[in-house]
Scaffold this active site. Sequence first.
Site, mmCIF file in Angstrom:
data_model
loop_
_atom_site.group_PDB
_atom_site.id
_atom_site.type_symbol
_atom_site.label_atom_id
_atom_site.label_comp_id
_atom_site.label_asym_id
_atom_site.label_seq_id
_atom_site.Cartn_x
_atom_site.Cartn_y
_atom_site.Cartn_z
ATOM 1 N N HIS A 64 -33.481 -22.012 52.696
ATOM 2 C CA HIS A 64 -32.157 -21.656 53.213
ATOM 3 C C HIS A 64 -32.195 -20.306 53.923
ATOM 4 O O HIS A 64 -31.638 -20.146 55.012
ATOM 5 C CB HIS A 64 -31.144 -21.584 52.067
ATOM 6 C CG HIS A 64 -30.829 -22.900 51.442
ATOM 7 N ND1 HIS A 64 -30.535 -24.032 52.168
ATOM 8 C CD2 HIS A 64 -30.740 -23.278 50.126
ATOM 9 C CE1 HIS A 64 -30.269 -25.035 51.348
ATOM 10 N NE2 HIS A 64 -30.398 -24.601 50.099
ATOM 11 N N HIS A 67 -37.093 -22.983 47.096
ATOM 12 C CA HIS A 67 -35.929 -23.700 47.613
ATOM 13 C C HIS A 67 -35.022 -22.745 48.394
ATOM 14 O O HIS A 67 -34.640 -23.021 49.543
ATOM 15 C CB HIS A 67 -35.158 -24.316 46.443
ATOM 16 C CG HIS A 67 -33.851 -24.951 46.811
ATOM 17 N ND1 HIS A 67 -33.690 -26.314 46.912
ATOM 18 C CD2 HIS A 67 -32.630 -24.416 47.107
ATOM 19 C CE1 HIS A 67 -32.449 -26.594 47.263
ATOM 20 N NE2 HIS A 67 -31.779 -25.447 47.385
ATOM 21 N N GLU A 68 -34.688 -21.627 47.781
ATOM 22 C CA GLU A 68 -33.777 -20.678 48.429
ATOM 23 C C GLU A 68 -34.421 -20.024 49.649
ATOM 24 O O GLU A 68 -33.724 -19.634 50.590
ATOM 25 C CB GLU A 68 -33.327 -19.613 47.430
ATOM 26 C CG GLU A 68 -32.547 -20.158 46.245
ATOM 27 C CD GLU A 68 -31.311 -20.948 46.659
ATOM 28 O OE1 GLU A 68 -30.753 -20.674 47.740
ATOM 29 O OE2 GLU A 68 -30.921 -21.857 45.903
#
Length: 433
Positions: free
Chosen positions: A28, A24-25
């Site tokens: 980003h 997920h990170e």
Amino acid sequence: MTTLMFILGIVVFAVGLLVSIAWHELGHLSTAKLFGIRVPQYMVGFGPTIWSRRKGETEYGIKAVPLGGYIRMIGMFPPDDQGRVSARSTSPWRGMIEDARSAAFEELQPGDETRMFYTRTPWKRVIVMFAGPFMNLVLAVALFLTVLMGFGIQKETTVVESVSPCVIAQSQHRDSCKKTDPSSPAAQAGMKAGDKIVSFDGKPTKDWNTLSDLIRDSAGKNVAFVVDRDGRAVTLHARIATNQVAKKDAGGNYVDGYVKAGFLGFSPATGVVKQDFGESVTWMTDRVGDAVDSLVALPGKIPALWDAAFGDGPREPDSPMGIVGAARVTGEIATLDIPASQQLAMFVFVLAGFNLSLFLFNMLPLLPLDGGHIAGALWESLRRNLARVLRRPDPGPFDVAKLMPVAYVVAGIFVCFTVLVLIADVVNPVKIS
């Protein structure tokens, strides 16, 4: 041995959880760097740092509590109207705003003036914030496809499990026949347990839904159907009865209620059936719909969850479940007396469902969630374009920091809900066995 397997199941889930958070990170991080935003930190977990390494301008690390993760970007919020980033107000609500604004400018270095998050166009900010949840969606789809097409799922098949001796309306909820009950068409046709129905009324029956629909649509008709019995093709004949049967939706799933339809009179056996790509997409679409419905219904489940945690209420199978509850479920999976391949498939299913939940939850248009930043960027784009059309001055960046008091309230609600789920998962957990 059972305890060891239970612990192993929890460890497997913990590793999968860390991978999901890191993935997920990474969404980003990669998009932020793509658009030239400086990222001082990429961390998996919270609390004390147990390992970290600096590469270039970013510190990569793992923290002690694997309950989330974050990247820190320079300039998440714009400066105030006077260009200040660290002024402190005596108002507690204003103080929250200024604290958030000040934190967004921590570690500001020469040259960062053009590398701050808020200076990027709204569509770039939307991509950066959407990339994290999107990575969870991608991982969920990949994991679901792995199970559906690689392992298969438990489904009703066209193999006969048992033959009903008579016709009983399903709404009566009884198994024994009365003398007044007519014989079932399946029994009259000579159907036997173990028969595999390969065609019905001249139409091939590759799956249970197809066969079920054909039977339901044939009420009152004389039908020939072919079964595979011990490797031999046997043709049977039956006059399909009209009976009260369970209602189905368009996707073939049973729903509340009953309808009058054709009835043959047998129970299908269940088995592990691999799905093709089209079936897998349909299945995943249905699950996304179910997940959205569950998310909408979440507030209404809180009273029952409270009763299960602090009262004597039962823990419903569809009750909200947190990380601790999911870990316990994976521990149970490891102790089940089923083939290792099915244990692995169930592990992957749990992890896929967790990633799907992460995607949907993070897309809620509320700060501090990713969806809140996305909503802020979209609002900024809307009002800037509207000002351009109306030939008014550019209103400038939308100050998301002004919503931080609301974000703290939302975060407080999330924390309370998380604690409630945690207590329920410990004292009255959801069980699969």
